[in-house]
Structures are given as structure tokens and as C-alpha cells.
Scaffold this motif. Sequence first.
Motif, PDB file in Angstrom:
ATOM      1  N   GLU A 174       5.978  11.910   1.405  1.00 12.71           N
ATOM      2  CA  GLU A 174       7.107  11.329   2.386  1.00 12.71           C
ATOM      3  C   GLU A 174       7.148   9.443   1.877  1.00 12.71           C
ATOM      4  OE1 GLU A 174       9.186  11.642   4.748  1.00 12.71           O
ATOM      5  OE2 GLU A 174       8.126  13.908   5.460  1.00 12.71           O
ATOM      6  N   THR A 175       5.773   8.641   0.587  1.00 11.54           N
ATOM      7  CA  THR A 175       5.800   8.300   0.872  1.00 11.54           C
ATOM      8  C   THR A 175       6.964   7.762  -0.708  1.00 11.54           C
ATOM      9  OG1 THR A 175       3.931   8.026  -1.473  1.00 11.54           O
ATOM     10  CG2 THR A 175       3.431   7.516   1.270  1.00 11.54           C
ATOM     11  N   LYS A 176       7.079   9.192  -1.320  1.00 13.73           N
ATOM     12  CA  LYS A 176       7.880   9.200  -2.331  1.00 13.73           C
ATOM     13  C   LYS A 176       9.707   8.711  -1.697  1.00 13.73           C
ATOM     14  CE  LYS A 176       6.765  12.527  -4.535  1.00 13.73           C
ATOM     15  NZ  LYS A 176       6.436  13.564  -6.157  1.00 13.73           N
ATOM     16  N   SER A 177       9.815   8.730  -1.143  1.00 11.16           N
ATOM     17  CA  SER A 177      11.229   9.190   0.102  1.00 11.16           C
ATOM     18  C   SER A 177      11.544   7.983   0.393  1.00 11.16           C
ATOM     19  CB  SER A 177      11.184  10.270   0.777  1.00 11.16           C
ATOM     20  OG  SER A 177      10.661   9.861   1.987  1.00 11.16           O
ATOM     21  N   PHE A 178      10.540   6.525   0.407  1.00  8.05           N
ATOM     22  CA  PHE A 178      11.298   4.875   0.716  1.00  8.05           C
ATOM     23  C   PHE A 178      12.083   4.646   0.020  1.00  8.05           C
ATOM     24  CE2 PHE A 178       9.789   1.020   2.048  1.00  8.05           C
ATOM     25  CZ  PHE A 178      10.282   0.940   3.267  1.00  8.05           C
ATOM     26  N   PRO A 179      13.275   4.556   0.608  1.00 10.98           N
ATOM     27  CA  PRO A 179      14.635   4.340  -0.194  1.00 10.98           C
ATOM     28  C   PRO A 179      13.854   2.626  -0.930  1.00 10.98           C
ATOM     29  CG  PRO A 179      15.200   3.772   1.710  1.00 10.98           C
ATOM     30  CD  PRO A 179      13.618   4.256   1.959  1.00 10.98           C
ATOM     31  N   MET A 180      12.820   1.827  -0.272  1.00 15.36           N
ATOM     32  CA  MET A 180      12.794   0.083  -0.556  1.00 15.36           C
ATOM     33  C   MET A 180      11.683  -0.621  -0.805  1.00 15.36           C
ATOM     34  SD  MET A 180      15.453  -0.749   2.312  1.00 15.36           S
ATOM     35  CE  MET A 180      14.609   0.121   3.704  1.00 15.36           C
ATOM     36  N   HIS A 181      10.933   0.605  -1.879  1.00 17.09           N
ATOM     37  CA  HIS A 181       9.884  -0.418  -2.163  1.00 17.09           C
ATOM     38  C   HIS A 181       9.819  -1.195  -2.455  1.00 17.09           C
ATOM     39  CE1 HIS A 181       7.031   3.078  -1.554  1.00 17.09           C
ATOM     40  NE2 HIS A 181       8.560   4.030  -2.112  1.00 17.09           N
ATOM     41  N   PHE A 182       8.580  -1.939  -2.982  1.00 20.00           N
ATOM     42  CA  PHE A 182       8.600  -3.159  -3.652  1.00 20.00           C
ATOM     43  C   PHE A 182       8.279  -2.525  -5.298  1.00 20.00           C
ATOM     44  CE2 PHE A 182       4.904  -5.794  -5.674  1.00 20.00           C
ATOM     45  CZ  PHE A 182       5.652  -7.515  -5.233  1.00 20.00           C
ATOM     46  N   ASP A 183       8.529  -3.871  -5.920  1.00 25.23           N
ATOM     47  CA  ASP A 183       8.472  -3.550  -7.434  1.00 25.23           C
ATOM     48  C   ASP A 183       7.420  -4.506  -7.931  1.00 25.23           C
ATOM     49  OD1 ASP A 183       9.066  -3.449  -9.820  1.00 25.23           O
ATOM     50  OD2 ASP A 183      11.131  -4.502  -9.818  1.00 25.23           O
TER      51      ASP A 183
ATOM     52  N   GLN B 155       1.144  -1.253   0.277  1.00 25.55           N
ATOM     53  CA  GLN B 155       0.124  -0.282  -0.320  1.00 25.55           C
ATOM     54  C   GLN B 155       0.855   0.818   0.429  1.00 25.55           C
ATOM     55  OE1 GLN B 155      -3.727  -2.018   1.892  1.00 25.55           O
ATOM     56  NE2 GLN B 155      -3.680   0.224   2.132  1.00 25.55           N
ATOM     57  N   LEU B 156       2.066   1.201   0.304  1.00 25.85           N
ATOM     58  CA  LEU B 156       3.112   2.335   0.531  1.00 25.85           C
ATOM     59  C   LEU B 156       3.007   2.762  -0.964  1.00 25.85           C
ATOM     60  CD1 LEU B 156       4.357   4.691   2.050  1.00 25.85           C
ATOM     61  CD2 LEU B 156       6.654   2.693   2.172  1.00 25.85           C
ATOM     62  N   ARG B 157       3.627   1.213  -1.816  1.00 25.50           N
ATOM     63  CA  ARG B 157       3.948   1.011  -3.216  1.00 25.50           C
ATOM     64  C   ARG B 157       2.770   1.976  -3.839  1.00 25.50           C
ATOM     65  NH1 ARG B 157       7.801   2.361  -6.590  1.00 25.50           N
ATOM     66  NH2 ARG B 157       7.957   1.665  -8.360  1.00 25.50           N
ATOM     67  N   ALA B 158       1.582   2.119  -3.040  1.00 24.38           N
ATOM     68  CA  ALA B 158       0.531   2.726  -3.982  1.00 24.38           C
ATOM     69  C   ALA B 158       0.375   3.347  -4.306  1.00 24.38           C
ATOM     70  CB  ALA B 158      -0.478   1.106  -3.899  1.00 24.38           C
ATOM     71  N   LEU B 159       0.452   4.599  -3.053  1.00 22.13           N
ATOM     72  CA  LEU B 159       0.553   5.754  -2.472  1.00 22.13           C
ATOM     73  C   LEU B 159       1.624   6.263  -3.284  1.00 22.13           C
ATOM     74  CD1 LEU B 159      -0.812   5.756   1.007  1.00 22.13           C
ATOM     75  CD2 LEU B 159      -1.904   6.715  -0.634  1.00 22.13           C
ATOM     76  N   SER B 160       3.113   5.621  -3.309  1.00 26.88           N
ATOM     77  CA  SER B 160       4.236   7.016  -4.100  1.00 26.88           C
ATOM     78  C   SER B 160       3.532   6.675  -5.972  1.00 26.88           C
ATOM     79  CB  SER B 160       5.351   6.065  -4.078  1.00 26.88           C
ATOM     80  OG  SER B 160       5.466   4.668  -4.411  1.00 26.88           O
ATOM     81  N   LYS B 161       2.699   5.505  -6.195  1.00 22.42           N
ATOM     82  CA  LYS B 161       2.777   5.509  -7.499  1.00 22.42           C
ATOM     83  C   LYS B 161       1.490   6.654  -8.018  1.00 22.42           C
ATOM     84  CE  LYS B 161       3.379   2.491 -10.401  1.00 22.42           C
ATOM     85  NZ  LYS B 161       5.291   2.690 -11.055  1.00 22.42           N
ATOM     86  N   VAL B 162       0.412   6.892  -7.065  1.00 17.36           N
ATOM     87  CA  VAL B 162      -0.605   8.284  -7.689  1.00 17.36           C
ATOM     88  C   VAL B 162      -0.192   9.428  -6.746  1.00 17.36           C
ATOM     89  CG1 VAL B 162      -1.963   7.617  -4.809  1.00 17.36           C
ATOM     90  CG2 VAL B 162      -3.170   7.515  -7.721  1.00 17.36           C
ATOM     91  N   ALA B 163      -0.069   9.584  -6.615  1.00  9.06           N
ATOM     92  CA  ALA B 163       1.148  10.742  -6.461  1.00  9.06           C
ATOM     93  C   ALA B 163       1.047  11.803  -7.300  1.00  9.06           C
ATOM     94  CB  ALA B 163       2.020  10.755  -5.462  1.00  9.06           C
TER      95      ALA B 163
ATOM     96  N   GLY C  75     -10.240  -0.053   0.724  1.00  8.02           N
ATOM     97  CA  GLY C  75      -8.010   0.796   0.301  1.00  8.02           C
ATOM     98  C   GLY C  75      -7.431  -0.118  -0.566  1.00  8.02           C
ATOM     99  N   LEU C  76      -7.575  -1.980  -0.030  1.00  8.69           N
ATOM    100  CA  LEU C  76      -6.572  -2.683  -0.885  1.00  8.69           C
ATOM    101  C   LEU C  76      -7.016  -2.973  -1.749  1.00  8.69           C
ATOM    102  CD1 LEU C  76      -4.364  -4.266  -0.542  1.00  8.69           C
ATOM    103  CD2 LEU C  76      -5.388  -6.529   0.356  1.00  8.69           C
ATOM    104  N   GLY C  77      -7.890  -2.913  -2.422  1.00  4.06           N
ATOM    105  CA  GLY C  77      -8.399  -3.287  -3.939  1.00  4.06           C
ATOM    106  C   GLY C  77      -8.103  -1.762  -4.469  1.00  4.06           C
ATOM    107  N   THR C  78      -7.974  -0.659  -4.155  1.00  8.09           N
ATOM    108  CA  THR C  78      -7.708   0.258  -4.505  1.00  8.09           C
ATOM    109  C   THR C  78      -6.202   0.729  -5.106  1.00  8.09           C
ATOM    110  OG1 THR C  78      -9.496   1.613  -3.842  1.00  8.09           O
ATOM    111  CG2 THR C  78      -7.995   3.013  -4.292  1.00  8.09           C
ATOM    112  N   ALA C  79      -5.118   0.212  -3.927  1.00 10.94           N
ATOM    113  CA  ALA C  79      -4.436   0.016  -4.336  1.00 10.94           C
ATOM    114  C   ALA C  79      -3.774  -0.569  -5.381  1.00 10.94           C
ATOM    115  CB  ALA C  79      -3.609  -0.608  -2.318  1.00 10.94           C
ATOM    116  N   LEU C  80      -4.293  -2.188  -5.686  1.00  9.11           N
ATOM    117  CA  LEU C  80      -4.239  -2.766  -6.798  1.00  9.11           C
ATOM    118  C   LEU C  80      -4.813  -2.035  -7.679  1.00  9.11           C
ATOM    119  CD1 LEU C  80      -4.798  -5.670  -5.010  1.00  9.11           C
ATOM    120  CD2 LEU C  80      -2.960  -5.484  -5.215  1.00  9.11           C
ATOM    121  N   LYS C  81      -5.457  -1.620  -7.478  1.00  6.01           N
ATOM    122  CA  LYS C  81      -6.384  -0.944  -8.910  1.00  6.01           C
ATOM    123  C   LYS C  81      -5.085   0.510  -9.641  1.00  6.01           C
ATOM    124  CE  LYS C  81      -9.174   2.300 -10.510  1.00  6.01           C
ATOM    125  NZ  LYS C  81     -10.367   2.619 -10.319  1.00  6.01           N
ATOM    126  N   ILE C  82      -4.299   0.567  -8.770  1.00  5.12           N
ATOM    127  CA  ILE C  82      -2.874   1.905  -8.430  1.00  5.12           C
ATOM    128  C   ILE C  82      -1.733   1.083  -9.934  1.00  5.12           C
ATOM    129  CG2 ILE C  82      -2.239   3.310  -7.914  1.00  5.12           C
ATOM    130  CD1 ILE C  82      -3.753   4.389  -5.607  1.00  5.12           C
TER     131      ILE C  82
END
Length: 487
Positions: free
Chosen positions: A369-378, A330-338, A426-433
Motif C-alpha cells: 500500500e505504501t508503494k501505491s501512494f502517488p505523491m511521495h516525498f522526493d 515515514q511513508l516514503r521510508a516504508l515504501s523504500k524498505v519494502a 522509529g523516525l531515526g530508522t526511517a532516515l537511515k532507510i
Amino acid sequence: MRSSTALLSLLLLLGGVSGGGAWSTQPQPRAGGHTGKGRSAPDPELDSEDCFCHLTGVLDDCFCDIESIDDFNSFKIFPKLQKLLERDYFRYYKVNLKRPCPFWFDDGHCSIKDCHVEPCSESEIPIGIKAANYNKYSEEVNAVEELQDCEEANMLGAVNSTLSNQTKEAFIDWARYDDSQDHFCELDDEFSPDAEYVDLLLNPERYTGYRGSSAWRVWNSIYEENCFKPRSVYRPLNPLAPSRGDDDGESFYTWLEGLCLEKRVFYRLISGLHASINLHLSAKYLLDDGWGRSRWGPNLKEFQCRFHPTETKGEGPRRLKNLYFLYLIQLRALSKVALYFERSIVDLYTGNVTEDTITKKQLLEVLDETKSFPMHFDEKSMFAGNKKEAKTLKEEFRLHFKNISRIMDCVGCDKCRLWGKLQTQGLGTALKILFSEREIKNLPERSPSSGFQLTRQEIVALLNAFGRLATSIQELQIFKMLLKDKR
């Protein structure tokens, strides 16, 4: 002394965030009432091995370690996210809690009054939220009054008459766009007379007493029928599984590791959500209900019974690791939807200009802040390879998760159902993103896109669901210090 001071600080920090998950998955009602007495639990003073000894290091299927997530959440994300979720835009969530269970007769009952959900009166809802339920776009866009039909007007609000015909057509195309193929959840009909607004801050997620066979059947259906698992493979701690001697679930994990990445990820997401809910239950437990006043707080014995290696045959630490894995997704999804929210056309519209400006500023701070995380899931490692096979697998993945969102209408406790529906959405929206990267990158700056959009309900669910996970990780730090102080 330092440990006690730190514990007090964490408890005060968490006090402003709605509490924890609410339904127990024990197949039989518990003995001993609300205090957890009567259940066998390891003695923290005598048992030197606890779940935190195992909760360390790099997570499976990614390159991130637990310690980095703890630090990032505590110092970067959680304080800002807590303030954001108190804003009007994120505290009001429209939900239909009266939809019938599509799979079986709903016979669950809450055992205490705290299961009840108090809906908002019409006068409590900000005018902008009521008037533009689907429209996330700015006041400039909301000013137009001419659209082709009522359905378009409902979707778009009003559109400025000075816009060009080409731009108007783009809005109409967006209004007609049906992105059901992108949805990972069964969405509520927000125009249904049974759909009501709920103030999430006044209806916190916490222990309700909902337990026993009804609650167990919900989770059993999720795991047994939707996690790509054959019936011949028994998950650990399943009371229906035949005795396997000293197996302790190792055969299950041998099977799981033999799956493709996508199916392993699916299981870990569901397990992580389950762990988060159980963690909340332990952290916001009904400790005392005497003299008309309820006292809520962390129940260390309950936490140990749910996550201690001895009590769970080693399952507890694995489930907590899956919680961290879910947090990463979900952290990765937030960084992508910025990119979506950084556009000037997107407002978090409530009708109060000052409130809306502050809310968007706070949201962008969290997303930065989410974009600054250095070890995102790929996520690019998923659904790779043969395109036809990948497309089929992705659709299977989507439909399995969508079915889980439908099972949330079978939860017999209103408050549990509310938070279950919100967190699955919320998780479904993250997957959609995560699986709409190309569409998000191609978003126009000053007009809606027919390729990707989010409804207000999806936005509210996305951020609040992540707030639940951030709270879970904070609560783990509390239990860690409680164990240390107890010893």
C-alpha cells in the motif's frame, strides 16, 4: 445523524490502538486537574474559525496535499496497520528505561499512576524473540550451529552446517559489521540487565499527568540546541522570548524559510513529532478517574488550547501541517524498505511458524500500500549539490537527531520515555532507510548484506512509530467531527 454515526465508527476503530502522547510542554502546571477546566479555550460554538480551516492544500517542500493523505490513511493504511501492530512480533519492544539523563539531573515526576510501565515476565515473551534478538532471518538460516566465536553466535543465532564456506564468511562479515555511522539514534544496549521487554498493547501511550518545567525543559532543549537555530532567533510561543509586539512568530518563519531544505526538513520533522504527541494527549485524555475506574477519551477543549489559531497565535495549524509532513517522510521510508522485507530470507521470527507467516503477509500488504501512494516525498532533493558539503551536512543532520534520541533519556515519566524513545528510534530508522537507497537496491536475495540491515528493535520501532502517526491523522478526523457536532 450521519455525522454522529461516522464519529462512532471512527471511535470504535481507534479503540484497538494504543492511545496518545503523554507529556505536556506547558512550563507551569495546569489549573483545573484532569478535565482541563480552568484553562482559557475558544468556544467552538462561537468561534467560526478553527485550525481545520487552515489545514488544507499542498504541504511545504513537497507536492502532496493534505486531503490525499487523509483519504489514503483512512482507507488504505490505517486498518491494515492496526491489525499488523497487534501481532506478537510488533507488540514486544525491548527498552532500557533506567538509563540516566546525560545532560541534567532527572527530577520529573508523574502525577498519576498511569505513568508506570509494566514490563513483561520472561514467560510472556515468544521464544523466538528471546533467542534471536538480532536475527531477522529465516528458520533455514537459523539452523546452523557453528560460528567462530560467541559474539558471532549471539548476532547470528545458528547457521546451517550445509552452507558453503563462502556463505559462512558472509554471515561472519555481517555479524562483525558495525553500522554505527548509519544510525540516527542512540540505541539501547539490549543485553544490559536494565533492558526489559514491554508489551506495547498493555502499556498504551496516553495522558499521564507528566507536565510542568521538567517536560518543558526536554522540548526546549530539543528545539533550542538541536534544530540548527541560533539563540538570537526565538521560536513562536517560547515563554523565554522577549516581547516582540505583534510579531507572532513571523520573524522565526522568515528565518526558517531562509534555511537550506535539509535544515527546514529537520525542524518540520521535530515539530511534526511534537504535534503528534500533543494530539494524542488530547485524544486519549483522562476524563474521569472516579470510583477506581479511569475513563479516557477525546478532550475538545484541550485540543483547541493546543491547536486553535487564536490560542496559539497561528502556530497550531502550522504544527499540524508538520505532522502531515512527518507522515510523508515515514511513508516514503516504508515504501523504500519494502525490497528488504520482500526477500525470502527475511522472516519476522517469533518461533511460531503460523504466527510468523501471517505477520509477514500482513507486513507485505502494508508495504504494498505504501508503494501505491502517488505523491511521495522526493528525498533525492536532499543532500544534493557539492558532494563534500552534502556529506558534511548529512553528518551534522545525523548527529543532531542522534542527540535528540539521547534527550529521550531525560524524560521524567516512564511511559512518556518509553514512547518517546520508540518514536525517535522509529523516525531515526526511517532516515537511515531514506539515505541507504543504493545499499537496499543491492541487497542479495538469499544472504545477509554487510551494507544494510535492520535489527528487530529498529523494525518494531519503525512500524509502531508510523502507527502513531497514522493514529494521529485518524484522531484529527474525530476532532473535526466533534467540532462539527458541537456547533
